[in-house]
Design an enzyme around this catalytic site. Structure first.
Site: not given
Ligand SMILES: [Zn+2]
Length: 719
Positions: A512, A515, A508-509
């Site tokens: 980010h 991105h 998940h991290e």
């Molecule tokens: Zn998040």
């Protein structure tokens, strides 16, 4: 005094940053920025992109670069001195931010540039966002309305802070002291230890239960004593209200009415019909109808399955425990028993299959294949703790690297980073590596990974920006990120072993992080995660989690700590099956929150007041499978929307899940590790940041607008 925060050509010199540097650096930068902004807005020549916007972007970036390591160190290497210095700067920074938002001359400057031709799409987007934000801060209102606008701002700040305070006080006011361990039957060892520790801290014998989540949640899930569960439930759901054990003492009711009224008034001042419309001004969702349609549609599809899931728990409770009826304080308890019986899977059981090093190696292998990038560890870069590792991402991107190779400015800035890394490794900076090392592609980003829990480090996991990508005629800054987790560190000769949930967190991290790091946008205001609407910013992160559930990728990221063997098929199947246990009930609950939040802001009418519990009641009739008791005062503790940033925005959680599930479904069609599809995701989503409309980007990648089908299918709600 030499101040490392004021002299940072490359990555932050973590070893030299001290608490005493913080305030002087921020003061100096704020003073310098104010002076420069004043010069820029009063310049003789008319503002242009190069003369006005670029310098402003660079001023903002310099401040951010100095502040980033401060905020970061405060979170991961906390000390009294650093916290004091950090907190002393917060009001200064927020005052500066408000000041910019209210600066009429600055606003006029942006407006003048926006009226000019020869701007590209990214520049237009940046200006549109800036003008929108100026408008939302009331800068273009006539004086009397502006005065009222500011008054409301201040009043809201006070009211929302008081809401949070009341909730905290009410939470802490209640506790239950137990002297007989039998009352704790069913609770796991960790929960008992916590209760014991709480008692000791209070100088008491026995055990103390509280309404803090780590104490409350295990009781509701595991305590065999039904009356105990009921007692805690009643205390919990009446916090900060007129009911319950401390009824009326910290009642948030009047504050909630006032908050809704003021939000509505402020939205109307800005020309919106209501606060829900105001909230959407900065989001991906277009209209309030669109959001309501989306939530109602999901609610319709989920309701029947949620009722079925509840019926299963009810039957289970009857046949196994002879319970006659399921009350809200029984639901978590019997659900857990049913889950244990059906799947017999625990997170602890999964740990030996996920040694951290193996997971990282596999994660990178997945990312490299998907996005056509390469990730390499770099040794010797200065960090804040010996556990921290440092990596570089390179990407093949023929058109862009050709352009960069002829761009002198761009080359030099890269060298700064490279030379620093090099210096730290070898103590020299004479050999300067090429930006495009042979065959590996262009250097695109760098990141720190701080994996382990330790004292003085904030809990949880997050990605934060260290350096933004910034590209102008004179600067080419490579983006850098912090990835922070709180995994169990290696113990003795046992390596760090992750639960499957922790593996999900890491992916998940990393979503980010990519991105931020793979952005091709030249200006920080709309590059990386900046300028990405709140309801779309979780797309890359939730999207990447999908690879933790697929056999093909799990084989890359798992390997038994003793044998290196992949996860046995039988365990994999149980993991997959358990994933969707009660997913419809969970979704119904999220929809209840989202619909309630959106409707109280959408339907607010000054003549009728907030109708808070009336609307909640209607929403519950619509989606909640199990009716909440009349004394339930959930809204009085809903700090996300009354004290946090989620007002008329709670729907964002589900909205982003739809996007990420639908994006992933293209990989299900084309192949889980299909590089063409991955490269398309990189180019259309990851590299674009906030430089284009979020819907436009999604459509460019997916070939159509998002649909909810994939999310329903992944959640096991529809085939
Ligand atoms: Zn998040």
């Amino acid at each position: 005094m030499e101040n490392p925060l004021l002299d940072m050509p490359g990555l932050p010199p973590f070893g030299r940053i001290q608490a005493e540097h913080v305030e002087p650096a921020i003061d100096a930068l704020l003073a310098r920025n104010r002076a420069r902004i004043s010069d820029l807005t009063r310049g003789e020549e008319p503002p242009t992109w190069e003369r006005f916007i670029e310098p402003l972007e660079m001023l903002g970036d310099t401040l951010e670069r100095a502040w980033s390591p401060v905020g970061h160190l405060n979170a991961v290497m906390n000390s009294e001195a650093l916290r004091a210095a950090h907190n002393a700067c917060l009001p200064k920074l927020s005052a500066y931010g408000t000041e910019l938002g209210q600066n009429r001359e600055l606003f006029e400057g942006y407006r003048a540039v926006a009226a000019q031709e020869h701007l590209d799409a990214t520049q237009r987007q940046l200006l549109n966002h800036a003008l929108r934000d100026f408008h939302l801060s009331g800068v273009d209102l006539p004086p009397e309305k502006q005065a009222r606008f500011k008054e409301i701002d201040q009043a809201l700040a006070g009211l929302t802070a008081k809401f949070a305070e009341n909730l905290l006080d009410a939470t802490h006011a209640w506790s239950k002291h137990l002297t007989d361990e039998a009352a704790l039957a069913g609770l796991p060892v960790s929960a008992r230890a916590l209760a014991r520790q709480t008692a000791t801290q209070r100088g008491e014998e026995g055990w103390v239960l509280t309404l803090d989540f780590p104490s409350y949640q295990p009781v509701m899930t595991y305590a065999d004593d039904r009356e105990l569960r009921q007692e805690l439930y009643e205390a919990y759901v009446t916090r900060a209200s007129e009911l319950g054990p401390h009824g009326g003492q910290w009642d948030n009711g009047p504050l909630m009415e006032e908050i809704l009224a003021l939000r509505h008034e402020q939205a109307r001042l800005l020309g919106f019909a209501n606060y829900a419309e105001r909230s959407l001004a900065t989001k991906m969702a277009g209209t309030t109808d669109e959001v309501m349609g989306f939530l109602n549609d999901l609610a319709d599809r989920v309701a029947a399955k949620a009722r079925e899931e509840l019926a299963e728990v009810r039957d289970f409770a009857r046949s196994h425990n002879g319970a006659t009826e399921i009350e809200p304080w029984d639901l978590a308890y019997y659900s857990e028993k049913l889950r244990e019986q059906r799947y017999a899977i625990t997170q602890e059981e999964l740990r030996p299959h996920f040694p951290l090093d193996r997971v990282i190696e596999g994660l990178f292998a997945v990312l490299e294949r998907l996005f056509d990038i390469s990730i390499q560890e770099v040794q010797g870069v200065e960090t804040w703790h010996p556990d921290v590792r440092f990596f570089e991402i390179r990407a093949r991107n023929p058109q862009v690297s050709e352009a960069a190779a002829t761009d002198k400015g761009s080359h030099d800035a890269t060298v700064i980073h490279q030379a620093r890394a090099d210096e730290a490794t070898h103590g020299i900076a004479d050999s300067i590596p090429d930006k495009t090392a042979a065959g590996q592609g262009e250097l695109r980003g760098q990141f720190y990974l701080d994996p382990f829990a330790r004292p003085h480090k904030r809990g949880g996991a997050w990605m934060d920006v260290c350096v933004n990508r910034l590209h102008t005629a004179t600067v080419d800054q490579i983006p850098c990120a912090y990835l922070v987790c709180n995994f169990t560190p290696p113990v003795d000769d046992q390596p760090s072993l992750l639960t499957h949930t922790e593996v999900l967190t890491l992916f998940h991290e990393c979503g980010h992080g990519l991105h931020h790091l793979l952005t091709r946008v030249d200006y920080p205001a709309v590059g990386g995660i900046s300028g990405v609407p709140w309801d779309a910013v979780e797309l890359p992160s939730q999207f990447l989690e999908n690879w933790c559930w697929e056999r093909e990728s799990l084989d890359l990221i798992s390997g038994h700590v003793a044998t290196g063997a992949p996860i046995p098929e039988e365990l994999f199947q149980r993991l997959r099956a358990a994933k969707n246990f009660q997913s419809a009930m969970q979704m119904a609950r999220q929809l209840e929150f989202a619909l309630f939040d959106f409707r109280i802001h959408l339907e607010y009418d000054p003549a009728r007041g907030g109708r808070i519990y009336e609307i909640l009641e209607e929403v519950r009739d619509q989606v909640a499978p199990l009716k909440a008791p009349a004394f339930n005062r959930f809204a009085h503790g809903f700090s996300h929307i009354f004290a946090g940033g989620y007002a008329a925005g709670y729907y964002s959680y589900k909205w982003a899940e739809v996007l990420s599930a639908d994006a992933f479904s293209l990989f299900e069609e084309k192949g889980i590790l299909d590089t063409d599809t991955g490269r398309a995701f990189r180019q259309h989503i990851l590299e674009q940041g906030g430089s284009r409309d979020a819907m436009e980007l999604f459509v460019a990648f997916r070939g159509r607008k998002p649909t909810i089908d994939a999310l329903l299918r992944h959640s096991g709600i529809a085939a």
